[in-house]
Design a protein around this motif. Structure first.
Motif, mmCIF file in Angstrom:
data_model
loop_
_atom_site.group_PDB
_atom_site.id
_atom_site.type_symbol
_atom_site.label_atom_id
_atom_site.label_comp_id
_atom_site.label_asym_id
_atom_site.label_seq_id
_atom_site.Cartn_x
_atom_site.Cartn_y
_atom_site.Cartn_z
ATOM 1 N N GLY A 24 0.811 -1.211 0.000
ATOM 2 C CA GLY A 24 0.000 0.000 0.000
ATOM 3 C C GLY A 24 0.842 1.257 0.000
ATOM 4 O O GLY A 24 0.476 2.276 -0.594
ATOM 5 N N ARG A 25 2.005 1.203 0.664
ATOM 6 C CA ARG A 25 2.891 2.363 0.724
ATOM 7 C C ARG A 25 3.386 2.744 -0.665
ATOM 8 O O ARG A 25 3.415 3.930 -1.034
ATOM 9 C CB ARG A 25 4.080 2.051 1.647
ATOM 10 N N ILE A 79 2.682 6.185 -2.790
ATOM 11 C CA ILE A 79 3.731 7.049 -3.343
ATOM 12 C C ILE A 79 3.484 7.298 -4.832
ATOM 13 O O ILE A 79 3.636 8.421 -5.320
ATOM 14 C CB ILE A 79 5.122 6.423 -3.101
ATOM 15 N N LEU A 80 3.101 6.255 -5.556
ATOM 16 C CA LEU A 80 2.788 6.428 -6.983
ATOM 17 C C LEU A 80 1.666 7.441 -7.184
ATOM 18 O O LEU A 80 1.696 8.252 -8.109
ATOM 19 C CB LEU A 80 2.386 5.081 -7.596
ATOM 20 N N TYR A 81 0.680 7.388 -6.303
ATOM 21 C CA TYR A 81 -0.467 8.299 -6.414
ATOM 22 C C TYR A 81 -0.100 9.703 -5.951
ATOM 23 O O TYR A 81 -0.356 10.692 -6.639
ATOM 24 C CB TYR A 81 -1.635 7.759 -5.582
ATOM 25 N N PHE A 101 -3.014 1.128 1.315
ATOM 26 C CA PHE A 101 -3.099 2.397 0.595
ATOM 27 C C PHE A 101 -4.039 3.358 1.314
ATOM 28 O O PHE A 101 -3.713 4.533 1.524
ATOM 29 C CB PHE A 101 -3.579 2.163 -0.842
ATOM 30 N N GLU A 102 -5.233 2.857 1.694
ATOM 31 C CA GLU A 102 -6.203 3.706 2.390
ATOM 32 C C GLU A 102 -5.650 4.190 3.725
ATOM 33 O O GLU A 102 -5.912 5.319 4.150
ATOM 34 C CB GLU A 102 -7.521 2.959 2.596
ATOM 35 N N GLY A 111 0.952 11.099 -9.257
ATOM 36 C CA GLY A 111 -0.413 11.236 -9.747
ATOM 37 C C GLY A 111 -0.957 9.989 -10.412
ATOM 38 O O GLY A 111 -1.890 10.060 -11.208
ATOM 39 N N PHE A 112 -0.378 8.830 -10.105
ATOM 40 C CA PHE A 112 -0.792 7.579 -10.744
ATOM 41 C C PHE A 112 -1.974 6.995 -9.973
ATOM 42 O O PHE A 112 -1.834 6.634 -8.800
ATOM 43 C CB PHE A 112 0.383 6.591 -10.731
ATOM 44 N N PRO A 113 -3.162 6.894 -10.581
ATOM 45 C CA PRO A 113 -4.358 6.463 -9.849
ATOM 46 C C PRO A 113 -4.198 5.057 -9.269
ATOM 47 O O PRO A 113 -3.669 4.154 -9.944
ATOM 48 C CB PRO A 113 -5.454 6.481 -10.922
ATOM 49 N N PRO A 114 -4.644 4.828 -8.035
ATOM 50 C CA PRO A 114 -4.513 3.500 -7.422
ATOM 51 C C PRO A 114 -5.270 2.429 -8.188
ATOM 52 O O PRO A 114 -4.841 1.276 -8.240
ATOM 53 C CB PRO A 114 -5.081 3.695 -6.012
#
Length: 889
Positions: free
Chosen positions: A390-391, A395-397, A423-424, A401-404
């Motif tokens: 999730g971490r 970071i990608l998001y 992630f949440e 700006g990379f959507p989960p």
């Protein structure tokens, strides 16, 4: 039958049976914050079913634009959609099960001409009434009537609350060749044999947010038939995308990609994703949704980006999505004119979002693919790799700006999952940090229990009068009910009736005075902490005030008028923005004070100067026209049907206040603005006076903000700026009319001087660099130059370093300088020495540690800083040692 004929035939069938044909409502449900989108045909009619509003007819029919988010990740197969059209007939307390069942059977067998032997019926477990109508009245054999429970044959509510009830469905049997082969196959079996054609919902109950169910005022009917499914059955297609509703869009994508539909499974999947999402995107944007980072905007952004990604898988590396959206507009604009009306805006939104995502995708995809490869490599041989942490997804998001959802979809293609709970958790931790950063210091305010004051409904007379004799119904001092308040005490006063407007709808509360027989309270604010209760907050200025006293409540008329000017100004700005930019503009929030106004609205880009001038000019013309500002009460549904704009996200009661600005409103004059609004307003636009736009800015998520002043504040601003211009004119000894030309001359001269200074500095630095070449050292056979320079900026240091590197061909260069009493270090390594193990980032970092600083960068160039300028010489002496350690490491 093509899709248009199916739609027309359905509506005409029910029109001939006494139903009023209703136009499709927006995909953004007005006045219903429980729903993100209009997700079913009955959504616009919820107030009718709930008894909150009177319908234009007890029998209604429509073809409603609908959007559901639950199936986004499934779109691409042959049957799932996000956007669809729902054909429906509705009875609001008129006919019930018998007529609904009879008409549905008549329509599918006589107008669709479907064989009764191909039709199966489902009902709720204990719905004997529905069984009797199907079996005895229609003649459907018991073996073709199936009973199911809540999962399959209970409908609703649409959202967190609303009407609901048992339902009955008509299923079409496509044939055993499409089924699972099991003799136990049935309509709700998980295979492709049966297709649900029509759902008849028998609305009997209302479910609230606590899932409590109570009987509706009158049993009603809500039916829904998906136009796309009906088209697939009637056109004998086993695939929604092969119907005439989608085929032109599919063909457009095929033409762009050079692919052939039906060639292979993966290609077909990608073609369907692009086609479906392009149609959905066009309709969403036409109804005012713009890409954002939350709510509706995020859903739109998500499907745009999903479509673009699948377009890339089809080989479309250049922008393409506007062309596909254009084909969707062409296919449906004759039925939904909002598509052609908003065509340019749709193209603009799609184009901008595609450009943004191209940058996001390029940044994020490489990082994600490296991550997936490392996870797969770390997995024990023969075992599935672990899920994406999730971490990392966060970071990608957060960073790229990379959507989960996109991360999860790509991970699935690699046979991996994503830790969405992790992630949440990261997202919540970030929200908590933001809340902590913006938290107020000091003790948390404890709100009094206003509900226990024992005060009934308060009469508000502030629309008609600014003064009112009333009785003190409650007093609170320091959040505690009391019978008496003395001079100097802060107090909250509740009156039986009041002209004070309580803060609401973006408008601040009124101020003024409450005068009693023994004292006076200066009211500083008015609030409504509980529905129906108005609290006057202020301080006892003179004498005292007691419970039960007869008092006079008087609003500060000048302050109220200034506030009214600004509130009417927001309505005029809203109307002007919609005329200049397009009907997609929707209010997203506002702040109305006596001093200024702020209006937030949906739009994707900043206003050009011409657009801003057009908006302000249009408002000014309508002020000069002195339009009548009239108010009236109406049901919310009727107000929206008449074209009134409402603030989406608010919940409105049955009776709302409508504010209209027009020429002769009672005589059907030209209407400029019509909004649902409970605020206070001027009686004619001329009272607003000048409106001056202070500025316009972005506030994120596809939202913009415009700020302005009106009336006295605008006049004061004009006088202030005029005085400023006169002062500048006097200082420059230039007439006002020549100021711009004089300033342009100063700017040109300044630019020329700046360029001359920069050229002289470059020449000086080159001479200095030439001299520095003589200080090159040999370290392990490598040229190393570590020196302090007089360069005045990091950019100048890099330019000097590039010049030196070109002269050395091979070597290590470390330049240092002092800027604002702080050391700056630039390290450079030529490519051949990078191959030998040297890294400019490491060199810069270790060198900076001597000056109590840090830094880093790429192997060939890096930058660092520190605090101790006095130790810069010591740091440079260490470079040779750092270089020796770095070789071969």
């Amino acid at each position: 039958m093509n899709g248009d004929l199916i739609r027309q035939t359905f509506l005409e069938f029910f029109r001939s049976r006494g139903h009023t044909v209703m136009p499709s409502s927006s995909l953004v449900p007005a006045g219903d914050p429980t729903l993100l989108f209009t997700s079913a045909g009955m959504v616009p009619f919820k107030p009718f079913f709930m008894g909150e509003s009177t319908p234009p007819s007890q029998r209604l029919t429509s073809s409603q634009k609908s959007f559901r988010t639950t199936d986004v990740d499934e779109v691409g197969d042959h049957k799932h959609l996000t956007f669809f059209e729902m054909l429906g007939n509705f009875s609001i307390g008129d006919y019930f099960k018998k007529e609904a069942i009879a008409w549905s059977w008549e329509f599918v067998t006589q107008h669709f001409k479907l064989s009764p032997e191909r039709l199966y019926v489902t009902i709720y477990l204990d719905d004997e009434e529905a069984f009797r109508h199907w079996n005895q009245d229609i003649g459907v054999p018991p073996e073709r009537i199936y009973r199911y429970g809540d999962k399959d044959n209970w409908w609703g509510p649409a959202g967190n609350e609303g009407p609901c009830g048992p339902c009955s469905e008509i299923h079409y049997d496509g044939g055993v060749e499409y089924g699972c082969g099991s003799p136990e196959c049935h309509p709700n079996h998980d295979c492709e044999r049966f297709v649900e054609l029509w759902n008849l919902v028998f609305m009997q109950l209302y479910q609230d947010q606590e899932r409590n169910r109570t009987p509706l005022p009158a049993p009603s009917i809500d039916t829904g038939m998906g136009l796309e499914r009906a088209a697939a059955i009637l056109q004998d297609k086993r695939n929604l995308y092969e119907t005439d509703l989608f085929w032109p869009i599919i063909q457009e994508v095929c033409q762009l990609t050079g692919k052939t539909y039906g060639a292979d499974r993966d290609t077909d999947y990608a073609l369907r994703v692009v086609a479906e999402h392009s149609r959905a995107v066009a309709f969403l944007i036409a109804d005012g949704v713009v890409p954002g980072n939350e709510g509706r905007g995020y859903v739109l952004r998500r499907i745009i980006r999903r479509a673009i990604r699948y377009g890339r898988r089809l080989g479309l590396e250049e922008p393409f999505f506007t062309e596909v959206a254009e084909s969707a507009i062409r296919r449906f604009q004759h039925v939904y004119p909002e598509l052609s009306t908003n065509r340019d805006f749709i193209m603009r939104v799609v184009g901008l979002e595609e450009d943004r995502f191209s940058q996001t995708f390029e940044r994020g995809i490489g990082i994600l693919e490296d991550l997936l490869a490392s996870l797969e490599a770390e997995a024990p041989q023969g075992q599935t790799a672990a899920c994406v942490p999730g971490r990392d997804t966060f970071i990608l998001y957060d960073t790229y700006g990379f959507p989960p959802e996109l991360t999860a979809e790509i991970a699935r293609e690699h046979g991996l999952t994503v830790d969405m709970e992790g992630f949440e958790a990261e997202m919540e931790a970030q929200r908590e940090r933001a809340r902590a950063a913006h938290a107020f210091t000091g003790a948390m305010e404890v709100l009094p229990t206003y509900e226990n004051l024992g005060v009934g409904g308060i009469e508000f007379v502030g629309y008609e009068s600014l003064a009112r004799e009333s009785v003190v119904a409650a007093l609170l001092v320091e959040d505690t009910p009391t019978g008496h308040a003395a001079k100097g005490q802060k107090v909250e006063v509740v009156l039986r009736g009041t002209p004070f407007y309580a803060e609401g709808g973006g408008q601040v509360g009124d101020a003024g005075v409450i005068t009693g027989p023994n004292g006076r309270v200066r009211v500083e604010d008015s609030q409504s902490p509980v529905a129906g209760l108005i609290v006057h907050r202020g301080i006892v200025e003179e004498g005292d005030i007691s419970l039960g006293e007869t008092v006079e409540a008087r609003v500060d008329s000048m302050r109220r008028m200034d506030t009214a000017r600004n509130h009417s100004g927001t309505h005029m700005l809203h109307a002007a923005l919609r005329q200049v930019l397009g009907p997609h503009v929707r209010q997203a929030g506002s702040l109305v004070t006596p001093d200024r106004l702020r209006f937030d609205y949906s739009h994707i880009s900043s206003l050009s100067r011409d657009e801003l001038m057009d908006v302000q000019g249009l408002v000014s013309r309508k002020v000069r026209d002195n339009l009548t500002v009239s108010t009236r009460e109406s049901s919310f549904t009727r107000a929206v049907q008449e074209g009134a704009l409402a603030f989406f996200g608010d919940r409105y009661g049955d009776v709302v206040r409508v504010v209209e600005m027009s020429d002769q409103p009672t005589a059907g004059g030209d209407r400029f603005s019509l909004e649902v609004c409970g605020g206070t307003h001027v009686i004619s636009t001329g009272q607003i006076g000048p409106l001056f736009v202070l500025g316009e800015s972005g506030i994120g998520g596809g939202m913009r903000r415009i700020e302005a002043v009106t009336g006295r504040a605008a006049e004061e601003l004009f006088a202030e700026r005029t005085s400023m211009l006169e002062s500048i004119s006097n200082k420059l000894q230039t007439p006002l009319g020549d100021l711009e030309e004089r300033l342009d001359s100063f700017i040109r001269e300044s630019d020329q001087l700046r360029k001359r200074v920069a050229a002289l500095e470059r020449e000086s630095l080159r001479r200095e660099a030439q001299e520095l070449l003589s200080r090159v050292q040999d370290v392990e056979g490598m040229k190393v130059l570590a020196v302090q320079t007089s360069a005045g900026s990091a950019d100048a240091m890099r330019e000097m370093g590039d010049w030196l590197k070109a002269r050395l061909s091979s070597g290590v260069i470390v330049l240092a300088a002092v800027h604002n009493d702080r050391p700056t270090i630039i390290a450079m390594v030529t490519p051949d020495l990078v191959l030998r193990g040297l890294h400019a980032g490491n060199i810069a970092k270790e060198t900076a540690s001597v000056v109590e600083g840090g830094g880093g960068g790429r192997p060939e160039i890096a930058q660092a800083g520190g605090r101790r300028a006095d130790k810069l010489g010591e740091a440079l002496q260490r470079v040779s040692e750092v270089v020796r350690k770095g070789v071969g490491s």
